[in-house]
Design a protein around this motif. Structure first.
Motif, short mmCIF file in Angstrom:
data_model
loop_
_atom_site.label_atom_id
_atom_site.label_comp_id
_atom_site.label_asym_id
_atom_site.label_seq_id
_atom_site.Cartn_x
_atom_site.Cartn_y
_atom_site.Cartn_z
N VAL A 163 17.43 -11.15 4.79
CA VAL A 163 16.11 -11.56 5.28
C VAL A 163 15.06 -10.53 4.90
O VAL A 163 13.95 -10.88 4.47
N PHE A 164 15.38 -9.25 5.04
CA PHE A 164 14.44 -8.19 4.69
C PHE A 164 14.03 -8.29 3.21
O PHE A 164 12.85 -8.17 2.88
N VAL A 165 14.98 -8.51 2.34
CA VAL A 165 14.67 -8.63 0.90
C VAL A 165 13.73 -9.81 0.67
O VAL A 165 12.79 -9.72 -0.14
N GLN A 166 13.94 -10.90 1.38
CA GLN A 166 13.03 -12.05 1.26
C GLN A 166 11.63 -11.69 1.77
O GLN A 166 10.63 -12.09 1.18
N TYR A 167 11.55 -10.94 2.86
CA TYR A 167 10.26 -10.48 3.37
C TYR A 167 9.56 -9.59 2.33
O TYR A 167 8.33 -9.67 2.16
N CYS A 168 10.33 -8.78 1.64
CA CYS A 168 9.75 -7.94 0.58
C CYS A 168 9.13 -8.81 -0.51
O CYS A 168 8.02 -8.54 -0.96
N GLU A 169 9.84 -9.84 -0.91
CA GLU A 169 9.33 -10.75 -1.94
C GLU A 169 8.06 -11.45 -1.46
O GLU A 169 7.08 -11.54 -2.20
N MET A 170 8.08 -11.93 -0.23
CA MET A 170 6.91 -12.64 0.31
C MET A 170 5.70 -11.73 0.42
O MET A 170 4.57 -12.18 0.25
N SER A 171 5.92 -10.46 0.70
CA SER A 171 4.80 -9.56 0.93
C SER A 171 4.11 -9.12 -0.36
O SER A 171 2.99 -8.60 -0.31
N LYS A 172 4.74 -9.32 -1.50
CA LYS A 172 4.17 -8.84 -2.77
C LYS A 172 2.79 -9.42 -3.04
O LYS A 172 1.92 -8.72 -3.54
N SER A 173 2.59 -10.67 -2.70
CA SER A 173 1.30 -11.31 -3.01
C SER A 173 0.31 -11.24 -1.87
O SER A 173 -0.82 -11.72 -1.99
N LEU A 174 0.71 -10.63 -0.76
CA LEU A 174 -0.17 -10.54 0.40
C LEU A 174 -1.07 -9.31 0.28
O LEU A 174 -0.57 -8.18 0.21
N THR A 175 -2.37 -9.51 0.25
CA THR A 175 -3.28 -8.38 0.19
C THR A 175 -3.18 -7.58 1.49
O THR A 175 -2.99 -8.14 2.55
N LYS A 176 -3.26 -6.28 1.35
CA LYS A 176 -3.13 -5.40 2.51
C LYS A 176 -4.45 -5.19 3.24
O LYS A 176 -4.49 -4.61 4.30
#
Length: 184
Positions: free
Chosen positions: A165-178
Motif C-alpha cells: 500500500v505504501f508503494v502505491q501511495y508513493c506512486e499516487m503522490s508523484k503527481s500531487l503538487t506539494k
C-alpha cells in the motif's frame, strides 16, 4: 523517490528490526525507491529549547525535508511515543512533510498499546498533512525471537501489505503538487 525510514527511538532493537523488514518488503515492490534508515540511536539529540541546533539535528531536519516519503517506527513507552520522536517532530518545519506518503509501524509490551499509534502518532502526521496509509502494523514482544527476528507469519503478511500500500501511495503522490492552490 527518497524514502526515509525513521527508527524513532534510542533504546532497543525491535523497532529497527521492524524497519529493516519493511525496507526489504518495500524494495520487493519497487526496487527504484531510494530507501534510507535514519536511526535516532546514532544521533546526538538535543531538546528543542531555542538554543542553536547541533549538526546531527540539522542533518536530521534536512533528511526529513529532502525525503519524498516516510515510514515511521515507534516503540510505545508508558502508553506514549518516545519523547525523542516527538521532539524531532517539533523541529521539523510544518510544510516539510506536506502531501508526502507515510506509513507507521510500532511495537510495545502490551497488546493494548496499539492504539497509541492511532491516537498519538497518526494525528501528528495528519497535522503535517502526510498521506498516511490506512494500515499500520503493531507488534508485541511475542512476535520476535531472542535475536529480534520477526517470527510471526501474520506480522510478516501485514508488513508486506503495508509495504504494498505504501508503494502505491508513493506512486499516487508523484503527481500531487506539494504547494496549496492559493500559494504565491
Amino acid at each position: 523517490m527518497k524514502i526515509l525510514l525513521v527508527d524513532g527511538t534510542i533504546f532497543g532493537k525491535k523497532t529497527g528490526a521492524l524497519l529493516q523488514q519493511v525496507q526489504q518488503y518495500i524494495a520487493q515492490y519497487n526496487a527504484d525507491l531510494q530507501l534510507e534508515i535514519l536511526s535516532f540511536s546514532e544521533l546526538k539529540h538535543q531538546i528543542l529549547d531555542g538554543s542553536p541546533l547541533n549538526d546531527d539535528m540539522k542533518m536530521m531536519i534536512q533528511k526529513f525535508e529532502e525525503a519524498d516519503g516516510y515510514v515511521f517506527a515507534s516503540p510505545i513507552f508508558q502508553a506514549s511515543i518516545p519523547g525523542v520522536l516527538k521532539n524531532a517532530f517539533d523541529m521539523i518545519p510544518p510544510k516539510a512533510l506536506r502531501y508526502k506518503p507515510a506509513a507507521i509501524v510500532g511495537n510495545g509490551g502490551t497488546y493494548q498499546h496499539h492504539l497509541v499509534l492511532e491516537n498519538q502518532l497518526k494525528p501528528i502526521l495528519d497535522y503535517f498533512r502526510c498521506l498516511v496509509t490506512p494500515n499500520y502494523v503493531y507488534t508485541h514482544a511475542d512476535h520476535f525471537d531472542a535475536d529480534n527476528r520477526i517470527i510471526d507469519e501474520d506480522v510478516h503478511a501485514r508488513l508486506r501489505e503495508l509495504a504494498r500500500v505504501f508503494v502505491q501511495y508513493c506512486e499516487m503522490s508523484k503527481s500531487l503538487t506539494k504547494e496549496p492552490v492559493d500559494a504565491k
